[in-house]
Design a protein around this motif. Sequence first.
Motif, mmCIF file in Angstrom:
data_model
loop_
_atom_site.group_PDB
_atom_site.id
_atom_site.type_symbol
_atom_site.label_atom_id
_atom_site.label_comp_id
_atom_site.label_asym_id
_atom_site.label_seq_id
_atom_site.Cartn_x
_atom_site.Cartn_y
_atom_site.Cartn_z
ATOM 1 N N MET A 1 81.094 36.636 81.061
ATOM 2 C CA MET A 1 81.198 37.898 80.479
ATOM 3 C C MET A 1 80.876 38.064 78.994
ATOM 4 O O MET A 1 80.076 38.928 78.702
ATOM 5 C CB MET A 1 82.709 38.712 80.681
ATOM 6 N N VAL A 2 81.367 37.123 78.306
ATOM 7 C CA VAL A 2 81.361 37.044 76.868
ATOM 8 C C VAL A 2 79.817 36.644 76.777
ATOM 9 O O VAL A 2 79.090 37.160 75.972
ATOM 10 C CB VAL A 2 82.123 35.744 76.253
ATOM 11 N N ASP A 3 79.235 35.865 77.302
ATOM 12 C CA ASP A 3 77.708 35.423 77.231
ATOM 13 C C ASP A 3 77.021 36.503 77.472
ATOM 14 O O ASP A 3 75.873 36.705 76.989
ATOM 15 C CB ASP A 3 77.518 34.218 78.438
ATOM 16 N N GLY B 1 71.609 40.022 71.657
ATOM 17 C CA GLY B 1 70.563 39.322 71.014
ATOM 18 C C GLY B 1 71.036 38.019 70.315
ATOM 19 O O GLY B 1 70.361 37.360 69.605
ATOM 20 N N ARG B 2 72.458 37.771 70.473
ATOM 21 C CA ARG B 2 72.924 36.524 69.911
ATOM 22 C C ARG B 2 72.518 35.534 70.474
ATOM 23 O O ARG B 2 72.370 35.183 71.743
ATOM 24 C CB ARG B 2 74.223 36.947 69.628
ATOM 25 N N THR B 3 72.300 34.176 69.640
ATOM 26 C CA THR B 3 72.048 32.746 70.456
ATOM 27 C C THR B 3 73.305 31.915 70.025
ATOM 28 O O THR B 3 73.897 32.252 69.069
ATOM 29 C CB THR B 3 70.625 32.416 69.588
ATOM 30 N N GLY B 4 73.200 30.700 70.657
ATOM 31 C CA GLY B 4 74.216 29.916 70.359
ATOM 32 C C GLY B 4 74.562 29.180 71.720
ATOM 33 O O GLY B 4 74.353 29.599 72.758
ATOM 34 N N GLU B 5 75.355 28.281 71.661
ATOM 35 C CA GLU B 5 75.974 27.209 73.004
ATOM 36 C C GLU B 5 76.871 28.168 73.473
ATOM 37 O O GLU B 5 77.790 28.566 72.998
ATOM 38 C CB GLU B 5 76.601 25.931 72.289
ATOM 39 N N ARG B 6 76.309 28.467 74.906
ATOM 40 C CA ARG B 6 77.337 29.299 75.711
ATOM 41 C C ARG B 6 77.817 28.253 77.205
ATOM 42 O O ARG B 6 77.136 27.565 77.327
ATOM 43 C CB ARG B 6 76.884 30.248 76.077
ATOM 44 N N ALA B 7 78.751 28.949 77.844
ATOM 45 C CA ALA B 7 78.853 28.361 79.288
ATOM 46 C C ALA B 7 77.721 28.498 79.895
ATOM 47 O O ALA B 7 77.421 27.766 80.785
ATOM 48 C CB ALA B 7 80.185 29.324 79.905
ATOM 49 N N TRP B 8 77.165 29.440 79.649
ATOM 50 C CA TRP B 8 75.600 29.765 80.302
ATOM 51 C C TRP B 8 74.639 28.664 80.081
ATOM 52 O O TRP B 8 74.116 28.321 81.075
ATOM 53 C CB TRP B 8 75.013 31.261 80.337
ATOM 54 N N THR B 9 74.619 28.375 78.986
ATOM 55 C CA THR B 9 73.622 27.490 78.556
ATOM 56 C C THR B 9 74.036 25.877 79.228
ATOM 57 O O THR B 9 73.155 25.338 79.408
ATOM 58 C CB THR B 9 73.673 27.229 77.096
ATOM 59 N N LYS B 10 75.389 25.705 79.147
ATOM 60 C CA LYS B 10 75.707 24.552 79.958
ATOM 61 C C LYS B 10 75.467 24.633 81.345
ATOM 62 O O LYS B 10 75.026 23.412 82.142
ATOM 63 C CB LYS B 10 77.242 24.285 79.670
ATOM 64 N N ILE B 11 75.847 25.733 82.124
ATOM 65 C CA ILE B 11 75.275 25.596 83.427
ATOM 66 C C ILE B 11 73.752 25.366 83.687
ATOM 67 O O ILE B 11 73.547 24.536 84.638
ATOM 68 C CB ILE B 11 75.768 27.130 83.989
ATOM 69 N N GLN B 12 72.996 26.051 82.872
ATOM 70 C CA GLN B 12 71.577 25.937 82.849
ATOM 71 C C GLN B 12 71.119 24.354 82.619
ATOM 72 O O GLN B 12 70.351 23.801 83.472
ATOM 73 C CB GLN B 12 70.668 26.731 81.996
ATOM 74 N N LYS B 13 71.538 23.538 81.766
ATOM 75 C CA LYS B 13 71.555 22.189 81.520
ATOM 76 C C LYS B 13 71.988 21.316 82.685
ATOM 77 O O LYS B 13 71.014 20.595 83.138
ATOM 78 C CB LYS B 13 72.537 21.722 80.410
ATOM 79 N N VAL B 14 73.360 21.679 83.493
ATOM 80 C CA VAL B 14 73.679 21.008 84.609
ATOM 81 C C VAL B 14 72.436 21.116 85.648
ATOM 82 O O VAL B 14 72.208 20.293 86.529
ATOM 83 C CB VAL B 14 75.000 21.518 84.923
#
Length: 352
Positions: free
Chosen positions: A330-332, A339-352
């Motif tokens: 939800m925060v992501d 339009g904010r960028t940065g390391e997120r839970a979603w970014t980690k899921i995409q990497k997995v």
Amino acid sequence: LQAALREGSARCRQRDFAAAAAKFSTALELCSKGFATEDPLKSSPDDISKLSSWIESMLVICYLKLGQPGLALHHSHRSIIQNPSHFCNHLRQAACFRCLHRYSEAARSAMVAQCLYVLAEGAGLQTSDLLQLYWQAMTQEALSKEVSFSVLYTPFEKEDKADKIREANKAFAEKHPDYVQHIFTDPHGIHLLPEKAESHPGQQYLLTLGFRNKEIGKTVEKFVTRKLPVFPGQKITFSPSMEEEAETFWQNTGKRIMAAMAFIGSTKIKDERGPCARAIEQFHHASLLSHLQRGEEQAQVMTQAMAELATVPYLQKVSQEDDKLLQSLMVDAVDILAGRTGERAWTKIQKV
């Protein structure tokens, strides 16, 4: 705020929906500044959320009446985010999807509306029956417009699931010989079919799908059987030079896959892959839209994902681990929309 709400309501009664929308938009702006009672210091977050949700729902009605279902849909998502437990918000969302000819999603919204109504109200059987019939009509409409796949629902009690799935696949092939390039039965989650109001309440079904195109069928099966859904075509990072390739993929394949995924979700409340699986599908969809430079559509899908996440705890039990993921996503979504960028839970899921 009260003056804007009174004026907006009066304009609605006079059927001057453009003027009503303007007044409700003003009221929404005041609400965002914390005014939900005469004394802002006494406004609780819950008061503000419920009032904001009601104003958003009035904007849904205004824009539907003005023939702008896309704008109405955006406000329907926002009304759900603010007050996800109110069944009417989901019913208005269904109306928006229906006007946009997105019948599978309309069916899902109607299914959620009925489920929430039964949980909250309990007694109004006539309303529950009407919601069920609306849900059924949307499901039938979705199937009547679909040409790339067909479906079969098989009643399921407590038999051996593997045996039942084999039987269902065989029965589908006999009944739908034009859709046998790829056949599979959804192994995750039991479906609830909205048949006539007098049908057995709570009857569970297995859903079998058959496709004209083998590759699309195999991709959809892979999509629904993985614990973390991965949108096909996103196995590698997109670069601007691949934008044309992404567009071709979306037009030829992506749209058909999303249509099948939307239909699978139209009769399934609980997903065994996890309560956030559907929202993760929408995150992938939004990510692809951002690569296609479709910012407005991406924002719409992200807002829809937020509405999905907000509703999850009212439909099923959520473990502590899943709750943490739900809140992180939800925060992501809020960050992506801003339009904010940065390391997120979603970014980690995409990497997995």
